[in-house]
Design a protein around this motif. Structure first.
Motif, mmCIF file in Angstrom:
data_model
loop_
_atom_site.group_PDB
_atom_site.id
_atom_site.type_symbol
_atom_site.label_atom_id
_atom_site.label_comp_id
_atom_site.label_asym_id
_atom_site.label_seq_id
_atom_site.Cartn_x
_atom_site.Cartn_y
_atom_site.Cartn_z
ATOM 1 N N ASP A 55 46.448 52.861 28.684
ATOM 2 C CA ASP A 55 47.745 53.336 29.170
ATOM 3 C C ASP A 55 48.160 52.631 30.455
ATOM 4 O O ASP A 55 49.348 52.551 30.765
ATOM 5 C CB ASP A 55 47.696 54.843 29.428
ATOM 6 C CG ASP A 55 47.463 55.616 28.153
ATOM 7 O OD1 ASP A 55 48.327 55.545 27.257
ATOM 8 O OD2 ASP A 55 46.411 56.281 28.041
ATOM 9 N N CYS A 56 47.182 52.143 31.205
ATOM 10 C CA CYS A 56 47.438 51.447 32.459
ATOM 11 C C CYS A 56 46.267 50.509 32.724
ATOM 12 O O CYS A 56 45.114 50.875 32.492
ATOM 13 C CB CYS A 56 47.579 52.450 33.600
ATOM 14 S SG CYS A 56 47.802 51.701 35.228
ATOM 15 N N LEU A 57 46.566 49.322 33.201
ATOM 16 C CA LEU A 57 45.540 48.332 33.522
ATOM 17 C C LEU A 57 45.552 48.070 35.021
ATOM 18 O O LEU A 57 46.616 47.818 35.596
ATOM 19 C CB LEU A 57 45.807 47.029 32.773
ATOM 20 C CG LEU A 57 44.935 45.827 33.132
ATOM 21 C CD1 LEU A 57 43.479 46.083 32.762
ATOM 22 C CD2 LEU A 57 45.450 44.569 32.462
ATOM 23 N N ILE A 58 44.381 48.164 35.625
ATOM 24 C CA ILE A 58 44.198 47.765 37.019
ATOM 25 C C ILE A 58 43.367 46.495 36.981
ATOM 26 O O ILE A 58 42.272 46.491 36.418
ATOM 27 C CB ILE A 58 43.460 48.854 37.825
ATOM 28 C CG1 ILE A 58 44.236 50.169 37.800
ATOM 29 C CG2 ILE A 58 43.226 48.376 39.265
ATOM 30 C CD1 ILE A 58 43.466 51.349 38.386
ATOM 31 N N THR A 59 43.887 45.420 37.558
ATOM 32 C CA THR A 59 43.144 44.170 37.531
ATOM 33 C C THR A 59 43.196 43.469 38.872
ATOM 34 O O THR A 59 44.216 43.511 39.577
ATOM 35 C CB THR A 59 43.649 43.218 36.423
ATOM 36 O OG1 THR A 59 42.818 42.055 36.384
ATOM 37 C CG2 THR A 59 45.084 42.800 36.631
ATOM 38 N N ASP A 60 42.086 42.846 39.217
ATOM 39 C CA ASP A 60 42.035 41.998 40.397
ATOM 40 C C ASP A 60 42.827 40.733 40.085
ATOM 41 O O ASP A 60 42.957 40.336 38.922
ATOM 42 C CB ASP A 60 40.575 41.655 40.716
ATOM 43 C CG ASP A 60 40.387 41.084 42.109
ATOM 44 O OD1 ASP A 60 41.380 40.932 42.848
ATOM 45 O OD2 ASP A 60 39.238 40.774 42.466
#
Length: 130
Positions: free
Chosen positions: A50-55
């Motif tokens: 539902d949501c992506l957190i990426t460096d």
């Protein structure tokens, strides 16, 4: 029964990944962890995210490269970029590619929580500066 939101976290920094995962679980979300963009792209979890957190900066495929590849392979997944090396040109590229948020490390956990809640409440979140 309401489906638990799935937050996928792509970061080559293991302590950072684990800390973000703990925060997600404390909020009642399911988290999927990936040490590199390539692993996320190869996973079936991509289809339920539902949501992506990426460096932004990672060995191999960068967060920006991941964003481009996802545009080819996946339905639109809201992306929150995190970086220890904020750069306006990188921010611009991320936002031009559809990133919803761009956070500079270190960031306050509540800021990230607010970003995620805004994404989950709106299917039409617009890029903003944080």
């Amino acid at each position: 029964m309401t489906r638990v939101p799935v937050i996928s976290i792509v970061d080559d920094d293991k302590p950072g990944r684990v800390a973000l995962s703990s925060l997600m679980r404390s909020l009642g979300y399911e988290s999927h962890l990936f040490s590199c963009a390539e692993d996320f792209l190869a996973s079936t979890e991509r289809n339920v995210t539902d949501c992506l957190i990426t460096d932004v900066q990672m060995p191999g495929m960068s967060g920006l490269d991941l964003q481009l590849e996802m545009g080819v392979r996946s339905p639109l997944i809201p992306i929150i970029f995190i970086t220890a090396h904020p750069d306006e040109s990188v921010r611009h590229r991320a936002e031009a590619g559809g990133a919803v948020f761009f956070l500079s490390k270190p960031f306050d956990g509540q800021v990230l929580i607010d970003c995620i809640e805004r994404i989950l409440k709106s299917t039409h979140a617009h890029p903003i500066r944080v």
